[in-house]
Every structure is written in structure tokens, then in C-alpha cells.
Design a protein around this motif. Sequence first.
Motif, PDB file in Angstrom:
ATOM      1  N   ASN A  54       0.811  -1.216   0.000  1.00 14.41           N
ATOM      2  CA  ASN A  54       0.000   0.000   0.000  1.00 14.41           C
ATOM      3  C   ASN A  54       0.844   1.265   0.000  1.00 14.41           C
ATOM      4  N   ILE A  55       1.945   1.258   0.763  1.00 15.27           N
ATOM      5  CA  ILE A  55       2.768   2.459   0.854  1.00 15.27           C
ATOM      6  C   ILE A  55       3.464   2.752  -0.464  1.00 15.27           C
ATOM      7  N   ALA A  56       3.610   1.724  -1.302  1.00 17.13           N
ATOM      8  CA  ALA A  56       4.297   1.902  -2.585  1.00 17.13           C
ATOM      9  C   ALA A  56       3.340   2.222  -3.726  1.00 17.13           C
ATOM     10  N   LEU A  57       2.041   2.355  -3.441  1.00 11.55           N
ATOM     11  CA  LEU A  57       1.072   2.542  -4.526  1.00 11.55           C
ATOM     12  C   LEU A  57       1.357   3.776  -5.383  1.00 11.55           C
ATOM     13  N   PRO A  58       1.641   4.939  -4.796  1.00  8.61           N
ATOM     14  CA  PRO A  58       1.948   6.079  -5.670  1.00  8.61           C
ATOM     15  C   PRO A  58       3.169   5.836  -6.548  1.00  8.61           C
ATOM     16  N   ALA A  59       4.220   5.224  -5.994  1.00  6.90           N
ATOM     17  CA  ALA A  59       5.415   4.931  -6.800  1.00  6.90           C
ATOM     18  C   ALA A  59       5.103   3.914  -7.888  1.00  6.90           C
ATOM     19  N   LEU A  60       4.305   2.896  -7.560  1.00 10.64           N
ATOM     20  CA  LEU A  60       3.905   1.908  -8.562  1.00 10.64           C
ATOM     21  C   LEU A  60       3.088   2.559  -9.680  1.00 10.64           C
ATOM     22  N   THR A  61       2.203   3.467  -9.295  1.00  7.90           N
ATOM     23  CA  THR A  61       1.358   4.134 -10.282  1.00  7.90           C
ATOM     24  C   THR A  61       2.198   4.867 -11.317  1.00  7.90           C
ATOM     25  N   VAL A  62       3.214   5.583 -10.846  1.00  7.58           N
ATOM     26  CA  VAL A  62       4.075   6.344 -11.750  1.00  7.58           C
ATOM     27  C   VAL A  62       4.986   5.423 -12.548  1.00  7.58           C
ATOM     28  N   SER A  63       5.644   4.460 -11.877  1.00  4.18           N
ATOM     29  CA  SER A  63       6.637   3.605 -12.537  1.00  4.18           C
ATOM     30  C   SER A  63       6.015   2.690 -13.584  1.00  4.18           C
ATOM     31  N   LEU A  64       4.854   2.106 -13.251  1.00  2.00           N
ATOM     32  CA  LEU A  64       4.219   1.142 -14.151  1.00  2.00           C
ATOM     33  C   LEU A  64       3.089   1.755 -14.976  1.00  2.00           C
ATOM     34  N   HIS A  65       2.851   3.065 -14.804  1.00  2.00           N
ATOM     35  CA  HIS A  65       1.756   3.748 -15.510  1.00  2.00           C
ATOM     36  C   HIS A  65       0.426   3.023 -15.251  1.00  2.00           C
ATOM     37  N   ALA A  66       0.183   2.720 -13.967  1.00  2.00           N
ATOM     38  CA  ALA A  66      -1.016   1.978 -13.579  1.00  2.00           C
ATOM     39  C   ALA A  66      -2.138   2.931 -13.202  1.00  2.00           C
ATOM     40  N   THR A  67      -3.349   2.606 -13.635  1.00  2.00           N
ATOM     41  CA  THR A  67      -4.519   3.376 -13.212  1.00  2.00           C
ATOM     42  C   THR A  67      -5.001   2.878 -11.853  1.00  2.00           C
ATOM     43  N   LEU A  68      -5.945   3.584 -11.259  1.00  2.00           N
ATOM     44  CA  LEU A  68      -6.378   3.259  -9.910  1.00  2.00           C
ATOM     45  C   LEU A  68      -6.990   1.871  -9.824  1.00  2.00           C
ATOM     46  N   ASP A  69      -7.764   1.471 -10.853  1.00  2.00           N
ATOM     47  CA  ASP A  69      -8.350   0.137 -10.797  1.00  2.00           C
ATOM     48  C   ASP A  69      -7.278  -0.942 -10.933  1.00  2.00           C
ATOM     49  N   GLN A  70      -6.198  -0.674 -11.698  1.00  2.00           N
ATOM     50  CA  GLN A  70      -5.089  -1.634 -11.768  1.00  2.00           C
ATOM     51  C   GLN A  70      -4.341  -1.703 -10.435  1.00  2.00           C
ATOM     52  N   VAL A  71      -4.184  -0.553  -9.794  1.00  2.00           N
ATOM     53  CA  VAL A  71      -3.528  -0.518  -8.478  1.00  2.00           C
ATOM     54  C   VAL A  71      -4.319  -1.351  -7.476  1.00  2.00           C
ATOM     55  N   LEU A  72      -5.638  -1.251  -7.524  1.00  2.00           N
ATOM     56  CA  LEU A  72      -6.468  -2.045  -6.611  1.00  2.00           C
ATOM     57  C   LEU A  72      -6.276  -3.536  -6.868  1.00  2.00           C
ATOM     58  N   TRP A  73      -6.088  -3.921  -8.137  1.00  2.00           N
ATOM     59  CA  TRP A  73      -5.861  -5.337  -8.430  1.00  2.00           C
ATOM     60  C   TRP A  73      -4.488  -5.794  -7.973  1.00  2.00           C
ATOM     61  N   ILE A  74      -3.498  -4.899  -7.996  1.00  2.00           N
ATOM     62  CA  ILE A  74      -2.182  -5.252  -7.469  1.00  2.00           C
ATOM     63  C   ILE A  74      -2.290  -5.567  -5.978  1.00  2.00           C
ATOM     64  N   VAL A  75      -3.118  -4.814  -5.264  1.00  2.00           N
ATOM     65  CA  VAL A  75      -3.346  -5.073  -3.844  1.00  2.00           C
ATOM     66  C   VAL A  75      -4.190  -6.327  -3.650  1.00  2.00           C
ATOM     67  N   ASN A  76      -5.275  -6.429  -4.403  1.00  2.00           N
ATOM     68  CA  ASN A  76      -6.272  -7.453  -4.119  1.00  2.00           C
ATOM     69  C   ASN A  76      -6.007  -8.804  -4.762  1.00  2.00           C
ATOM     70  N   ALA A  77      -5.162  -8.857  -5.797  1.00  2.00           N
ATOM     71  CA  ALA A  77      -4.852 -10.158  -6.409  1.00  2.00           C
ATOM     72  C   ALA A  77      -4.220 -11.080  -5.377  1.00  2.00           C
ATOM     73  N   TYR A  78      -3.355 -10.532  -4.557  1.00  2.00           N
ATOM     74  CA  TYR A  78      -2.720 -11.320  -3.492  1.00  2.00           C
ATOM     75  C   TYR A  78      -3.756 -11.749  -2.450  1.00  2.00           C
ATOM     76  N   THR A  79      -4.515 -10.788  -1.960  1.00  2.00           N
ATOM     77  CA  THR A  79      -5.462 -11.079  -0.885  1.00  2.00           C
ATOM     78  C   THR A  79      -6.559 -12.027  -1.335  1.00  2.00           C
ATOM     79  N   LEU A  80      -7.049 -11.845  -2.565  1.00  2.00           N
ATOM     80  CA  LEU A  80      -8.109 -12.709  -3.078  1.00  2.00           C
ATOM     81  C   LEU A  80      -7.630 -14.150  -3.200  1.00  2.00           C
ATOM     82  N   THR A  81      -6.460 -14.354  -3.792  1.00  2.00           N
ATOM     83  CA  THR A  81      -5.916 -15.708  -3.933  1.00  2.00           C
ATOM     84  C   THR A  81      -5.629 -16.320  -2.570  1.00  2.00           C
ATOM     85  N   TYR A  82      -5.029 -15.530  -1.710  1.00  2.00           N
ATOM     86  CA  TYR A  82      -4.672 -15.980  -0.370  1.00  2.00           C
ATOM     87  C   TYR A  82      -5.906 -16.417   0.408  1.00  2.00           C
TER      88      TYR A  82
END
Length: 562
Positions: free
Chosen positions: A57-85
Motif C-alpha cells: 500500500n505504501i508503494a502505490l503512488p510509486a507503482l502508479t508512476v513507474s508502471l503507468h497503472a490506473t487506480l483500478d489496476q492498483v487495486l488489483w495489485i493489492v487485491n490479487a494477493y489477498t483474493l488468492t490468499y
Amino acid sequence: MAVGPTTSAPATDSAAASAADSEAADSQAARRRSPWLVLAILCLGLFMILLDTTIVNIALPALTVSLHATLDQVLWIVNAYTLTYAGLLITGGRIGDLYGPKRLFLVGLALFVAASAAGGLAHTPAQLIGARVLQGIGGALLTPQTLAILTMTFPANRRGTAFGIWGAVAGLATVTGPTFGGWLVTAMSWRWIFYVNLPIGVVTLGLAAVFLPDLRFNRKHRLDWLGTFLASLGLFGVCFGLIEGPSHRWGTVWGPVSIPAILGAGLGVLVLFGWQQRANRNREPLVPAGVYADRNFAVMSAVVAAISFGMLGLFLPLVIFLQSVLSLSALQAGLVLAPMSLASIASAPFAGRLADRYGGKDTLIAGLVLWAGGIALVLWATRLYYDRGELIAGLVVAGLGLGMTFAPLQSIAMHNVAPRVAGAAAGLMNTARQLGALLGSAVTGALLQAQLAARLGPSARENVQALPLSFRPWVLDGFEKAASTAKGLEVGAGQSGAHLPADLPSSVLPAIEQVALKTFHDAYIPAMRTTLIVPIVVLALAVVGALFVRHADRTPESDIQP
């Protein structure tokens, strides 16, 4: 659940007696294997796994800029782990019953370490989401084995202490993630929030291979494949709908498929899963028959979900506020959150002693009240011209309360659980914990997107008056497009939430950027304050639920069978 060599059921009374003697001997041998060293190894692996639920979560702004991720993609980066887990935790517990918890602990840890390396090497949002899925699988295989091993390693009169430490580590991993992650992102890069798992994981693998007891189960278990499929499919449908709903305006996804249809199908599959488990109760369902008959276990499952909901419900909007609105670096944002972690560390052992002396129920309720009250103070303190002291005071109160929930919650939940279903019960408790985190992130993210999209247009129309008339349509068009789809929202550090034309005249560029940032700030702060109401309400309901906990009877060690 008994400890001993893996064999078929005894055919005679003498065979049964011989197996029982063997189980008792192996159980005693397991307990002689430095139980505190075993606990330390298990907690090290667990800490690394659960750290990844919040460190990203703390890296979300850096991830957004580095990977050119939109907010819904950022949410999937967070939730893909939690959902599978969350979806595979119960399955992980059952597979541990089949092949032994030590083996599954090692396999899960190895997979998690390999997936962490892949995450650090990712160059697109899709690659990182895939690595997070693999991390979730590894974590789901590992986590249930920790409680199963603890149940067999510690005698009953010391299990409460062991469970309390285990619960404290689980909670502390989630609250220390932002601070530790902030330092890594600032000092190195966001990739190191994944690379840091490599040395820790390798050391833990070596220690676990040597020192963890190789427990096997005298009774063969079978895996409920249909139940596993139904549970995973239902959870995926519900969470997919919650995460993707705002970006599709709660309408059509593709062709005749809509967000309401996906949500309805997910809930329907979960209902079917419940029926299938009940129909399969005389065999071996994924959820063991009767495990929720214990009121305390059932209530604690709901409470632990609410606590995790509160964590993710607070962290997601707060991290964006600290970095994208207040322009703090990742390290500075982590340091703002550090007092919460320190308060949790300070209160957890104190709460454990209170629970041992006076019972866990009252301590747990007090912790929940402080946890909810702290989030309310944070909500009150969040504004553009904020007082850092007010914000930190709210985080300290929240941290004190959170730390007071760790030890009593796990002890209350596992006190009456029979050892023969300890692995499955551990999987269920951790599933509830992660479902709460997943729903907290999904619901908070959905509400935050909806609120932000609704407020960006009016905010832009108000602030654009400061620009020359000929430039106003460019700014308004960028924000209206972002608000109309919510998919274009980008909320990294220094970003305004919308795409603006790249060929703006340099003479007016500073003024336009200032108006764009003010537009985002004016929209985000009320959107965040509205969003934070949700975790407070959920935690208030958890307080009500905790009132129904029965005070556990203290059972003498001699009355408990290993």
C-alpha cells in the motif's frame, strides 16, 4: 487431529492402542523440539507472508508512476494477493492434513519467495498482478500450517501464550508494513518491497527444514475438490464485482455480462457452497462439520474479519492522502504511520497479561473500541491544512486498540477447538482474516473511486475560474473524462487524477498544474472522509458481536488430550 505416522485406520483394538501410544510418544517428542524455537520460525514465516498484505500500500503512488497503472489496476495489485490468499487458505489447511504441515510450510514458503523475485522484476501492471497471485498461493499453503504445528507442539497450558504471540505477530505484520515499506521505497525503490523477502525467506527455509517437527496425521483426509472450486469461484465473483464496479459504472462489463450479474452469481455460488458443505457433512467437507457450533469460534471469525477490514479500510485512503495530497515521500508517510505500529507493539503484551488474568473478552472489547475510536480521530484530523499532532494522536489510539485485540482474539477462537480439526480451524480463521482485508480494500476502493469521480467535476468547474477562458475547456475535459469512467484516475504522488494535454503552453503550464492539483485535493479530502466512515461502522458492529462471547473455562492440562 492426532500426531503420528501416516497410516490407515486401525483394524483392531490392539492396533488402535499401539497407534495411540505412538501418537502420544511422537507428540511428546515434538514438544521436546524447543517449542519456542519452533514458534520463532513459524512467526518469521508468517510475518513475511502477512507483511505483504499492507507493505504494498505504501508503494502505490510509486507503482502508479513507474508502471503507468490506473487506480483500478492498483487495486488489483493489492487485491490479487489477498483474493488468492483468502480463497485458498482452507484448502491449504486440508492439504496440510494430507501431506503433513511441515512439508506444506516449506513448499508454500519456497513458492512465495520465488513469486517475490518475479514481483520485483515486473515491468507492467499485468506482470506484477500475476506475481501477486503466485504469492497468494504460496501464502495460503504456508499460513494454516503454523497454527496446526503450534497446537501439536505446545502443551495446552502454554498454548494460550503461543497463540497470543502468533496473533500479535500476525497483527504487527500488517501495521509495520507501511513504515518498513516507506523506508524501502524511499531508500531504494518499490521493487525492494519484494526483493526483501528473498534473504528472509531463504533463512526461514533453512531453519524450518532443520528444526520444524515433521508431524503426520494418523487419519487420512481427503480434499473436497468441489467445495474448493465453489468457494474460490464465489469469492472471486463477489470481489471482482466490488473492485471493477466503479470503473464500469456498475453496468456492463462485456456483452450481456454486467457487474450486478457478476455479484449475484458470486453470491449464488457461495450459497451453493454452503449447501454442498452441509450435504457433505458426513464425509469430509472443506469446512469441518460443527466447527462453527462453538459460539466463540464463530464470533471471533467475524471479529477478525472486521479488524482486517478496518486495517485496509484505513490504510488505502490514508496512504494516498499522505503522499498525493500532502506530498510526503514514502518514507515520510511511513514515519507518520510508525506511531501506530509502536503503540500496537507496546499494548500487545500488556493485553496478553490482562487476558490471562481477567479473561480475553473484556480486553478484546476495549481494544475494538479504541481501534474504532482511533480511526474516527483520524477522520476528524484529515484536511488539507492538517495538524500532524492530531493525526498522529488518532493513529496512536488506533494502534493501542489494535494491539489489544491480537492475543485475546486468537486465544478465544482456538480455546475450544479440538486438535483433530486444528488445521482446518486455522485455515478458516485466516480465511476470515483475509476476507475482511479483501472486502475492506474492495469496498473502500469502490467507495473512494465513486466519491472521487462524483466530486472531481464540480471541483474542476469551481477552480478553473482562476484560468484564462481559452484554457478552461482543456482542464475541464480532462477531469470530466476521468470522472465519467473512473478508469483514467491516476493518483500517484504529484498527480491530479486526470490526463491533461501534453502540449500545453509553457507560459500557463504552472497555473494549470496548480489548478489541477487543487481540484484533486478539494475532491479527494471529502471523498476520503466519507470513505473512512465505513470501517468505523464495521468495527462498531464487531464490538456488538464481541458482547456475545462466552467466557472460556480454564481446562486443566491433565484434562486435555494431545
